[in-house]
Scaffold this active site. Structure first.
Site, mmCIF file in Angstrom:
data_model
loop_
_atom_site.group_PDB
_atom_site.id
_atom_site.type_symbol
_atom_site.label_atom_id
_atom_site.label_comp_id
_atom_site.label_asym_id
_atom_site.label_seq_id
_atom_site.Cartn_x
_atom_site.Cartn_y
_atom_site.Cartn_z
ATOM 1 C CB CYS A 1 -2.909 2.849 -2.745
ATOM 2 S SG CYS A 1 -1.795 1.007 -3.387
ATOM 3 C CG ASP B 1 -3.705 5.184 4.318
ATOM 4 O OD1 ASP B 1 -4.034 4.823 3.410
ATOM 5 O OD2 ASP B 1 -3.945 4.192 5.377
ATOM 6 C CG HIS C 1 -1.946 1.241 1.407
ATOM 7 N ND1 HIS C 1 -2.788 1.510 -0.164
ATOM 8 C CD2 HIS C 1 -2.503 1.928 1.658
ATOM 9 C CE1 HIS C 1 -3.668 2.471 0.450
ATOM 10 N NE2 HIS C 1 -3.578 2.705 2.007
#
Length: 568
Positions: free
Chosen positions: A527, A480, A463
């Site tokens: 991501c 995030d 990620h």
């Protein structure tokens, strides 16, 4: 040979929590190996005593075929003619010399331990075109006047559509195909009912339990049941195919949390969109499973969350079901409402066409040749293809884009002065502290104290996130797209900035900032794009306003920016 075959089944020490658990599992593995050896020895002994030819058993291993035989104590004696049955079309097509195993599947539950299946040699050439295509013949087959013991289309002895269901109840599907199994394993599949049932994997055991509890619905012999149209989507009838689909889905994702509540149920998913009869020919072949992009994105997101929980306890150890459902926005509350992303930078049509040309170009030998080399980073076609939809961005693409952001701030004096480190900076800072990165700024010929913002990509194994030292706003930021906790990111950034500036900048009143309304991803692939686009927006001091729906367009813009070495 046995040791090599069971090597993949042995327990590794790093898979266990404690050493005692490792020893316990290791002893259990040795015991299972010993039991399997004894079982194979008994199998060979039985075959030797019954004088069954070993050379023919390679063809029948694991392929037991049901029939309507009522014998429960038949002997393993070869016959010269295959038994005739009105349901012989259910059996597989046989060629000369093909050996089949015939047993009574309908009475399999009443077999005692000493019962054995019947092995018969069939030397007849069955027709490969043997099918039931006439609806009237099908109606007569299941008519009340039939001498069969059931009119239920789901009966194992009658229904071709249920043959796979009945077979899966007793005969496991090994990890490898039956022809690649050892002779002893195939003999077990052909001879022992108890052994085959005990060797079911967890997924197949769940499937067998669900099938055993399945209560079939009565079948009407009306010719209307033999039309080519699909079943009613809103029907409550549970077909065997639908049963297997549900069980397989549960067994595959049983280890994932919240699967039962997250999946969006549609009224069109109540039954399978496939006819129940294999031998009914249809001009239209609808898809068996309707898998939308939303379901695929949801599954990829679930897998990403699971991997993050396993590998990065620092950032995702405090997650619970409520947090995840809020992230998904399916049951509790919708995700933060973001305005539609409006491109503020010029994006020429010719740049877009060039990007699409490279993205749609197939991989070839020249895919290893650099398309562009800048900042000492060569970008190949393989690297550029990570900007395709549903692909993870690699380090080269992210590092190249971060250098473009830094270069743009040097050229355009109206923009804030920013600098972006590469993807290995945070890993070195996390492992070795300031000593591992104290020369990075010097090599880049930048003074961190003079920068308005410093971007640090944060890599969490599977990620990408973005950390920012924002001097102009006096705060340490953490972005995030999965709304995970920052862990030690803020402490590491604060310690680095104090050490790098040698205390010249007072950070005692700086805040740790996380935007609760930041854009969030809804799949397990984007991501990296979220992290890069967040850095690009902060570098221009504009609001971070984009969403998951903008990802395809943003991927094209990133590809064009890399090809032309200019941010669009």
């Amino acid at each position: 040979m046995i040791g090599k075959r069971n090597a993949s089944k042995r327990t590794r020490q790093d898979d266990c929590i404690t050493y005692e658990e490792y020893q316990r599992k290791r002893k259990k593995t040795f015991l299972n190996t010993f039991v399997n050896i004894c079982s194979r020895t008994v199998t060979y002994a039985k075959l030797f005593l019954t004088k069954t030819p070993i050379s023919e058993l390679d063809r029948i291993a694991g392929e037991a075929i049901p029939s309507n035989s009522n014998s429960t104590n038949s002997k393993l004696e070869p016959s010269t003619k295959a038994p005739e049955s009105r349901f012989s079309h259910i059996n597989s097509k046989t060629e000369r010399g093909y050996v089949t195993v015939e047993s009574d599947m309908s009475s399999h539950n009443t077999l005692d331990r000493n019962s054995k299946p019947t092995v018969s040699h069939s030397y007849t050439n069955s027709s490969k075109d043997e099918k039931f295509l006439d609806p009237i013949a099908l109606q007569n087959l299941f008519s009340p006047a039939s001498d069969t013991h059931s009119q239920n289309i789901h009966d194992e002895a009658l229904s071709p559509s249920s043959f796979r269901v009945s077979r899966s109840r007793y005969f496991p599907r090994p990890h490898r195909s039956s022809k690649n199994l050892s002779v002893s394993n195939r003999l077990q599949l052909a001879v022992f009912k108890e052994t085959t049932s005990s060797t079911l994997s967890h997924g197949n055991s769940v499937e067998a339990d669900e099938i055993n509890s399945f209560n079939p619905t009565p079948f009407s012999s009306s010719p209307l049941h033999f039309t080519n149209s699909s079943p009613n989507p809103n029907s409550d009838i549970v077909t065997p195919d639908k049963q297997l689909d549900v069980v397989s889905e549960h067994a595959r994702y049983k280890h994932l949390p919240f699967t039962a509540t997250l999946r969006k149920k549609s009224p069109h998913d109540s039954t399978s969109r496939k006819a129940s009869f294999r031998f009914v020919q249809s001009d239209q072949q609808p898809a068996r499973n309707i898998v939308t992009s939303d379901i695929q994105n949801e599954k990829s997101l679930l897998l990403l969350i699971r991997d993050l929980k396993e590998k990065q306890t620092e950032s995702f150890q405090d997650w619970n079901e409520v947090d995840f459902l809020q992230l998904k926005g399916l049951e509790i509350s919708p995700p933060p409402t973001r305005p539609k992303f409006i491109p503020e930078l010029e994006f020429p049509d010719n740049a877009r066409k060039r990007a699409l040309k490279y993205l749609n170009q197939s991989n070839s030998v020249s895919s290893s040749e650099p398309i562009i080399t800048k900042f000492n980073i060569p970008i190949t076609l393989k690297d550029l293809h990570t900007l395709r939809n549903r692909q993870w961005l690699n380090d080269e693409v992210i590092n190249f884009y971060m250098n473009l952001i830094s270069e743009r701030s040097k050229i355009d004096s109206s923009l804030p002065r920013v600098h972006g480190f590469n993807t290995f900076f945070y890993t070195s800072l996390q492992r070795r502290g300031y000593a591992g990165v104290r020369r990075w700024a010097k090599k880049a010929r930048v003074n961190i104290a003079d920068m308005d913002a410093v971007f640090i990509p944060v890599h969490l194994d599977v990620h990408w996130c973005m950390a920012v030292i924002n001097k102009s706003k006096k705060r340490f930021e953490y972005w995030d797209s999965l709304a995970g906790s920052p862990g030690k990111v803020f402490d590491l950034l604060r310690d680095y900035y104090i050490a790098e500036t040698k205390g010249a900048v007072d950070v005692s009143d700086w805040e740790n900032f996380m935007d609760d309304n930041s854009p969030r991803q809804r799949n397990g692939h984007d991501c990296g794009v979220f992290a890069c686009k967040t850095a690009e927006c902060v570098s221009r001091n504009v609001p971070v306003q984009f969403s998951q729906n903008d990802m395809p367009e943003l991927r094209i813009k990133m590809a064009a920016s890399i090809i032309d070495a200019q941010i669009y």
